[in-house]
Design a protein around this motif. Structure first.
Motif, PDB file in Angstrom:
ATOM      1  N   PRO A   1      22.852 -19.574-108.526  1.00 30.83           N
ATOM      2  CA  PRO A   1      23.551 -19.149-109.769  1.00 30.83           C
ATOM      3  C   PRO A   1      22.580 -18.508-110.751  1.00 30.83           C
ATOM      4  N   LYS A   2      23.069 -17.496-111.451  1.00 33.37           N
ATOM      5  CA  LYS A   2      22.287 -16.806-112.460  1.00 33.37           C
ATOM      6  C   LYS A   2      22.476 -17.470-113.817  1.00 33.37           C
ATOM      7  N   THR A   3      21.475 -17.367-114.600  1.00 30.84           N
ATOM      8  CA  THR A   3      21.556 -17.895-115.964  1.00 30.84           C
ATOM      9  C   THR A   3      22.386 -16.953-116.837  1.00 30.84           C
ATOM     10  N   ILE A   4      22.730 -17.429-118.008  1.00 32.78           N
ATOM     11  CA  ILE A   4      23.537 -16.604-118.929  1.00 32.78           C
ATOM     12  C   ILE A   4      22.757 -15.375-119.365  1.00 32.78           C
ATOM     13  N   TYR A   5      21.443 -15.548-119.522  1.00 31.51           N
ATOM     14  CA  TYR A   5      20.629 -14.393-119.913  1.00 31.51           C
ATOM     15  C   TYR A   5      20.606 -13.350-118.802  1.00 31.51           C
ATOM     16  N   GLN A   6      20.498 -13.780-117.550  1.00 31.19           N
ATOM     17  CA  GLN A   6      20.500 -12.842-116.436  1.00 31.19           C
ATOM     18  C   GLN A   6      21.852 -12.141-116.307  1.00 31.19           C
ATOM     19  N   GLN A   7      22.938 -12.866-116.534  1.00 30.66           N
ATOM     20  CA  GLN A   7      24.255 -12.242-116.450  1.00 30.66           C
ATOM     21  C   GLN A   7      24.429 -11.194-117.543  1.00 30.66           C
ATOM     22  N   LYS A   8      24.017 -11.512-118.763  1.00 34.64           N
ATOM     23  CA  LYS A   8      24.136 -10.519-119.837  1.00 34.64           C
ATOM     24  C   LYS A   8      23.230  -9.317-119.597  1.00 34.64           C
TER      25      LYS A   8
END
Length: 593
Positions: A101-108
């Protein structure tokens, strides 16, 4: 009562009432059983390994691989050999299917990178494509539907698994199958073909005939492949006459031996060499190419030339380490101060450098360095053959000294001083080198180095054969006066075509020889080839060519040379080469001003 009766009585639990009376009949001794008869008393002899590798080639065992007897002892590399490069695993299947899973920072950050694309703006990831801008104005997109409404039929699970009992499904399938057999003559796998037999007397599952014996190890197949006559032929001994066997040993190659048919009749050692030892030739390939005379053959003088080369290298190294310049080294050699090095000076320097040379080596060294054959070694020859001139450049002061006239003195060479203002010294000698003999060591530099001298060979102009020397027949005409027969190799009697075909291999005399291919002229570096020197030219062209090369010829000498050159050719044509040869024959005082 017999023994059999007593045994029967004993088995029937009857009592022997007369045990003291001997039984009548013959006692049968117990013999060996069938297992004992079939069991081998002694083990079978094992086949030797040397014979087994040949049997594996001709008659391999059941289920084994046929191996050639020459490769029987070779290691098994092919079964473990792997070709190609091992591929490095980049990512496992679990990582690809279920990535971390990607972090929220990576998704943004990923969403920010994808927003620059038009497709991401119209249809973002995880949402359907917004097509409202292309629809008619006033259309209610939430309630309006397009297309034709389909009627709902049977579901997929009802088609695959219909809601019927099993006996009904089998009955319907059997009814359809009977019809299919009647129409297409098709049966299920393993189904018996209906041939309309009368099965009233026996069941349909009855079997007829005798079962065929079957073995999984394939012994019956082996028996059918090996015929009895072939088996006995291989096991039986082969009788060969001794004469035939000896003949085969002499004429056929044996394993591990060299084929020599006359080894028994010829009694010679193994390292014996047949034939006559021929003396080596006194000439080499270079002497043949350059047409060297017999007095100048280089073959056989290899050791002498090697000694001369070693002495030259020793003197070059000594001069480079002991002297600062070429002029300093030349003064050390020139003990007498005469501007040249003679054989005595060269021998003294060699003794000074701990080189005790023999007379033959000293003569060879002097002959090698004396390029102009005047009995002395001048400064230019000294710099080329006894020094590394490229590593010892000449500065401006030394250039003025060696290119100017210098006054000689009786003082030793190492104490001598050169003075151009002293008018009391009587002897004046010429300069060591000319200014034209010096060339820049590096382009644009004031340092200069002597020009390079090359040792070239002169090819002979004529060839003399042994037949023409002895005149072939005593008292007869020499072979040079004989009439030639056949077609010459060089067709000078034919005019060379202006445009020569690729398939035309005729030599018209305009082709280059082996010497010209190995040692091309300096003119070829300037784009001037042999055909340019032999093509006919006019008088004006000849005059202009020789004027451009810096040769000044008077008009009377030019007319005389042109007249002589035109007489050399049947048609009166003159080329540069013919005109140059004519100028060589004219005395210099008449031809050149």
């Amino acid at each position: 009562m017999t023994l059999i009766e007593r045994n029967v009585t004993h088995n029937c639990k009857y009592t022997d009432r007369f045990p003291g009376i001997p039984t009548a009949g013959k006692v049968i001794p117990t013999s060996d059983r069938a297992k004992t008869c079939l069991q081998e008393i002694t083990p079978r002899p094992t086949t030797p390994p040397v014979v087994r590798k040949f049997l594996n080639t001709t008659r391999p065992g059941v289920g084994s691989i046929r191996v050639f007897h020459g490769r029987a002892n070779d290691p098994d590399i092919a079964s473990n050999l792997v070709h190609g490069l091992c591929t490095k695993t980049a990512a496992s299947g679990g990582t690809v299917i279920n990535p971390p899973p990607k972090t929220i920072y990576q998704q943004k950050l990923h969403r920010f990178r994808e927003d620059v694309y038009a497709t991401s703006q119209k249809a973002p990831l995880g949402k359907s494509h917004d097509q409202r801008p292309g629809l008619p104005y006033g259309l209610n997109t939430d309630k309006t539907t397009f297309g034709m409404k389909l009627s709902k039929g049977m579901a997929a699970d009802e088609l695959i698994n219909p809601p019927k009992p099993s006996h009904q499904v089998e009955k319907e399938a059997q009814e359809g199958h009977n019809s299919y057999i009647r129409s297409h003559n098709a049966y299920f796998v393993g189904e018996r073909v209906d041939r309309n037999y009368n099965w009233s007397r026996s069941s349909k599952d009855s079997r007829f005939g005798v079962s065929t014996p079957h073995y999984n190890n394939g012994r019956n197949v082996l028996r059918s492949l090996n015929w009895l006559c072939d088996t006995e032929k291989h096991h039986s001994a082969k009788l060969v006459s001794k004469i035939c066997d000896d003949f085969r040993e002499k004429t056929q190659s044996q394993i591990g031996k060299v084929h020599d048919p006359i080894t028994d009749t010829l009694k010679v050692p193994p390292n014996h060499t047949f034939g006559i030892l021929l003396p080596p030739d006194t000439f080499g390939a270079g002497d043949l190419i350059h047409s060297t005379s017999s007095t100048e053959y280089l073959r056989g003088t290899d050791r002498q030339r090697a000694l001369v080369s070693a002495v030259r290298q020793h003197l070059k190294k000594a001069n480079f380490h002991n002297f600062n310049s070429l002029l300093h080294a030349f003064r050390q050699y020139d003990k007498k101060g005469q501007g040249m090095i003679d054989k005595k000076d060269l021998w003294d320097v060699c003794r000074q450098f701990n080189l005790d040379l023999s007379g033959a080596v000293l003569d060879s060294l002097m002959d090698y360095c004396d390029l102009y054959k005047d009995g002395h070694i001048n400064f230019l020859e000294f710099a080329n053959f006894l020094n590394w001139k490229d590593k010892m450049p000449i500065n401006k002061l030394e250039q003025r000294i060696i290119t100017s006239e210098r006054r000689t003195s009786t003082a030793p060479a190492n104490m001598q001083r050169i003075s151009f203002s002293d008018q009391k010294e009587p002897a004046v000698s010429k300069a060591l080198v000319r200014l034209d003999d010096l060339e820049p060591a590096v382009v644009g530099s004031t340092l200069k180095t002597p020009k390079t001298l090359s040792r070239s060979r002169e090819a002979q102009d004529h060839f003399v054969t042994s037949s023409s020397t002895i005149q072939a027949v005593v008292g007869s005409h020499p072979p040079t006066d004989y009439r030639p027969y056949g077609i010459p190799t060089v067709r000078t009697d034919l005019a060379a075509p202006r445009i020569k075909r690729v398939s035309d291999h005729t030599n018209y005399g305009d082709g280059a020889t082996a010497y010209e291919l190995l040692y091309p002229t300096l003119l070829s570096l300037r784009g001037v080839y042999e055909e340019h020197l032999f093509c006919p030219r006019t008088k004006e062209e000849i005059s202009k060519i020789f004027q451009n090369v810096g040769l000044s010829i008077s008009k009377e000498a030019f007319e005389e040379a042109w007249k002589l050159a035109s007489m050399r050719h049947p048609t009166g044509e003159v080329c540069v080469e013919i005109f140059r040869n004519v100028l060589k024959e004219i005395p210099p005082t008449q031809s050149i001003e």
